[in-house]
Write a protein that holds these residues in place. Structure first.
Motif, PDB file in Angstrom:
ATOM      1  N   SER A  67       6.541 -13.322   8.679  1.00 19.32           N
ATOM      2  CA  SER A  67       7.546 -14.363   8.871  1.00 19.32           C
ATOM      3  C   SER A  67       8.665 -14.213   7.853  1.00 19.32           C
ATOM      4  N   ALA A  68       9.862 -14.643   8.240  1.00 19.14           N
ATOM      5  CA  ALA A  68      11.017 -14.516   7.338  1.00 19.14           C
ATOM      6  C   ALA A  68      10.873 -15.380   6.099  1.00 19.14           C
ATOM      7  N   ASP A  69      10.118 -16.461   6.180  1.00 16.51           N
ATOM      8  CA  ASP A  69       9.949 -17.326   5.016  1.00 16.51           C
ATOM      9  C   ASP A  69       8.796 -16.900   4.119  1.00 16.51           C
ATOM     10  N   ALA A  70       8.114 -15.799   4.473  1.00 17.74           N
ATOM     11  CA  ALA A  70       7.023 -15.277   3.635  1.00 17.74           C
ATOM     12  C   ALA A  70       7.597 -14.312   2.600  1.00 17.74           C
ATOM     13  N   ALA A  71       8.523 -14.829   1.797  1.00 18.25           N
ATOM     14  CA  ALA A  71       9.207 -13.975   0.820  1.00 18.25           C
ATOM     15  C   ALA A  71       8.266 -13.391  -0.229  1.00 18.25           C
ATOM     16  N   PRO A  72       7.357 -14.153  -0.828  1.00 17.91           N
ATOM     17  CA  PRO A  72       6.477 -13.547  -1.846  1.00 17.91           C
ATOM     18  C   PRO A  72       5.650 -12.382  -1.308  1.00 17.91           C
ATOM     19  N   ALA A  73       5.119 -12.540  -0.104  1.00 14.10           N
ATOM     20  CA  ALA A  73       4.284 -11.477   0.462  1.00 14.10           C
ATOM     21  C   ALA A  73       5.112 -10.226   0.762  1.00 14.10           C
ATOM     22  N   ARG A  74       6.288 -10.419   1.337  1.00 11.89           N
ATOM     23  CA  ARG A  74       7.104  -9.268   1.702  1.00 11.89           C
ATOM     24  C   ARG A  74       7.666  -8.570   0.466  1.00 11.89           C
ATOM     25  N   ILE A  75       8.049  -9.320  -0.540  1.00 13.02           N
ATOM     26  CA  ILE A  75       8.549  -8.707  -1.767  1.00 13.02           C
ATOM     27  C   ILE A  75       7.441  -7.954  -2.494  1.00 13.02           C
ATOM     28  N   SER A  76       6.267  -8.557  -2.577  1.00 15.13           N
ATOM     29  CA  SER A  76       5.142  -7.890  -3.240  1.00 15.13           C
ATOM     30  C   SER A  76       4.775  -6.594  -2.533  1.00 15.13           C
ATOM     31  N   LEU A  77       4.756  -6.626  -1.210  1.00 14.66           N
ATOM     32  CA  LEU A  77       4.445  -5.418  -0.451  1.00 14.66           C
ATOM     33  C   LEU A  77       5.493  -4.337  -0.679  1.00 14.66           C
ATOM     34  N   GLY A  78       6.775  -4.716  -0.630  1.00 13.11           N
ATOM     35  CA  GLY A  78       7.838  -3.728  -0.798  1.00 13.11           C
ATOM     36  C   GLY A  78       7.848  -3.109  -2.182  1.00 13.11           C
ATOM     37  N   ILE A  79       7.716  -3.935  -3.224  1.00 11.07           N
ATOM     38  CA  ILE A  79       7.720  -3.411  -4.588  1.00 11.07           C
ATOM     39  C   ILE A  79       6.517  -2.512  -4.826  1.00 11.07           C
ATOM     40  N   THR A  80       5.355  -2.894  -4.310  1.00 12.61           N
ATOM     41  CA  THR A  80       4.159  -2.073  -4.485  1.00 12.61           C
ATOM     42  C   THR A  80       4.319  -0.708  -3.826  1.00 12.61           C
ATOM     43  N   VAL A  81       4.869  -0.689  -2.625  1.00  8.69           N
ATOM     44  CA  VAL A  81       5.055   0.579  -1.918  1.00  8.69           C
ATOM     45  C   VAL A  81       6.074   1.458  -2.637  1.00  8.69           C
ATOM     46  N   ILE A  82       7.154   0.862  -3.140  1.00  7.25           N
ATOM     47  CA  ILE A  82       8.167   1.643  -3.858  1.00  7.25           C
ATOM     48  C   ILE A  82       7.591   2.261  -5.119  1.00  7.25           C
ATOM     49  N   LEU A  83       6.863   1.483  -5.902  1.00  3.45           N
ATOM     50  CA  LEU A  83       6.276   2.007  -7.139  1.00  3.45           C
ATOM     51  C   LEU A  83       5.249   3.098  -6.848  1.00  3.45           C
ATOM     52  N   THR A  84       4.461   2.912  -5.810  1.00  2.54           N
ATOM     53  CA  THR A  84       3.460   3.923  -5.462  1.00  2.54           C
ATOM     54  C   THR A  84       4.127   5.215  -4.992  1.00  2.54           C
ATOM     55  N   THR A  85       5.184   5.090  -4.189  1.00  3.24           N
ATOM     56  CA  THR A  85       5.900   6.277  -3.726  1.00  3.24           C
ATOM     57  C   THR A  85       6.553   7.019  -4.891  1.00  3.24           C
ATOM     58  N   THR A  86       7.142   6.280  -5.816  1.00  5.05           N
ATOM     59  CA  THR A  86       7.766   6.912  -6.979  1.00  5.05           C
ATOM     60  C   THR A  86       6.734   7.624  -7.842  1.00  5.05           C
ATOM     61  N   THR A  87       5.608   6.983  -8.072  1.00  3.09           N
ATOM     62  CA  THR A  87       4.543   7.620  -8.853  1.00  3.09           C
ATOM     63  C   THR A  87       4.024   8.872  -8.161  1.00  3.09           C
ATOM     64  N   GLN A  88       3.904   8.807  -6.836  1.00  7.07           N
ATOM     65  CA  GLN A  88       3.444   9.970  -6.081  1.00  7.07           C
ATOM     66  C   GLN A  88       4.430  11.120  -6.205  1.00  7.07           C
ATOM     67  N   ALA A  89       5.708  10.831  -6.138  1.00  2.00           N
ATOM     68  CA  ALA A  89       6.721  11.889  -6.233  1.00  2.00           C
ATOM     69  C   ALA A  89       6.735  12.524  -7.624  1.00  2.00           C
ATOM     70  N   ILE A  90       6.659  11.685  -8.653  1.00  7.29           N
ATOM     71  CA  ILE A  90       6.661  12.217 -10.024  1.00  7.29           C
ATOM     72  C   ILE A  90       5.422  13.059 -10.282  1.00  7.29           C
ATOM     73  N   GLY A  91       4.278  12.594  -9.805  1.00  6.42           N
ATOM     74  CA  GLY A  91       3.046  13.356 -10.010  1.00  6.42           C
ATOM     75  C   GLY A  91       3.055  14.705  -9.309  1.00  6.42           C
ATOM     76  N   GLN A  92       3.649  14.764  -8.127  1.00  5.09           N
ATOM     77  CA  GLN A  92       3.698  16.041  -7.408  1.00  5.09           C
ATOM     78  C   GLN A  92       4.675  17.008  -8.059  1.00  5.09           C
ATOM     79  N   ARG A  93       5.783  16.503  -8.576  1.00  3.12           N
ATOM     80  CA  ARG A  93       6.756  17.394  -9.212  1.00  3.12           C
ATOM     81  C   ARG A  93       6.186  18.058 -10.457  1.00  3.12           C
ATOM     82  N   GLU A  94       5.248  17.412 -11.121  1.00  3.74           N
ATOM     83  CA  GLU A  94       4.644  18.008 -12.311  1.00  3.74           C
ATOM     84  C   GLU A  94       3.750  19.189 -11.965  1.00  3.74           C
TER      85      GLU A  94
END
Length: 269
Positions: free
Chosen positions: A92-119
């Protein structure tokens, strides 16, 4: 790999590859964890120094990375993260905490995955196939966050005009109720604000209602529905556009990558 002499000139010692049999034979049970040997090339590399000519032979081994390992360790997890970011489109559009938490978690995980692979790869100045994949996945994840920001903004506008509509009805209700008890209405010069002085039937002190808005509840209701429809429409379009675009990218990426992977020119992954 080079094999040459440093103590004897070619007049005393000379290396040559055999022509009757395969000069370089490998143990078929010998394997590498991340690579597969797909070819070898033999040649000569005689050295000329001021002390004389020295014999030298060379062999070059060609390897390809095992695709299955990188699918399990890199491509599979990042693909799942991109798909996971699309879950917010069904929230739902008013489920801001859930959608923000999901988006931030996915972004951080993707960034960590990219940095780990480049090493795990050599530091090169050009773009590799894995860089294209990781960058595209990051763009899709960021796109989901941007989409939610737009939807959340429109949802707040819808809620704002809905509240204005309710306040307009309340203000009009007060205006009608004061008219029954004897109302003196004084209009300002701009015609946009009203002051009401009300004296009840018991003769007590007057009650004043100042600055009652003249908002039209019908217009507020229309704007509220419009913005609510726009936010829902954007979510509906995102449910189709994001998966379809990512599917097209996968078809193009894997078609080019596998064609190049199986050709003589091998790109780094």
């Amino acid at each position: 790999m080079l094999l040459f002499s440093v103590g004897y000139t070619d007049n005393q010692l000379e290396f040559n590859w055999r022509d009757d049999v395969d000069p370089v034979q490998l143990n078929p049970e010998l394997t590498l964890p991340h690579f597969t040997l797909f070819g070898k090339t033999t040649g000569r590399c005689d050295k000329l120094y001021w002390t004389g000519n020295f014999t030298c032979i060379s062999v070059a081994f060609s390897f390809t990375r095992q695709l299955g390992f990188y699918i399990m360790s890199t491509y599979g997890p990042t693909f799942a993260l991109v798909v996971l970011s699309w879950i917010s489109f069904w929230m739902s559009a008013d489920a801001a905490p859930a959608r923000i938490s999901l988006g931030i978690t996915v972004i951080l995980t993707t960034t960590t995955q990219a940095i780990g692979q480049r090493e795990n790869f050599a530091k090169v100045s050009y773009i590799t196939a894995i860089d294209i994949w990781m960058s595209t996945c990051f763009i899709f994840v960021m796109g989901a966050i941007v989409e939610f920001s737009i939807v959340n903004f429109l949802h707040h506008l819808s809620v704002r005009y809905s509240n204005n509509k309710q306040r307009s009805f309340i203000a009009r209700g007060k205006k009608k109720s004061t008219a029954k008890d004897g109302v003196v209405a004084n209009s300002d010069n701009d015609g946009c604000r009203f002051g009401f002085q009300v004296r009840n039937r018991l003769g007590s002190s007057p009650t004043k209602y100042q600055d009652v808005p003249q908002d039209d509840p019908v217009s507020n209701a229309t704007l509220s529905r419009r913005y609510a429809h726009m936010s829902a429409r954007i979510d509906h379009v995102a449910k189709i556009v994001f998966p379809c675009t990512f599917a097209v990218f996968n078809v193009c990426y894997w078609s080019i990558y596998l064609t190049t992977y199986n050709s003589e020119y091998h790109i780094d992954v």
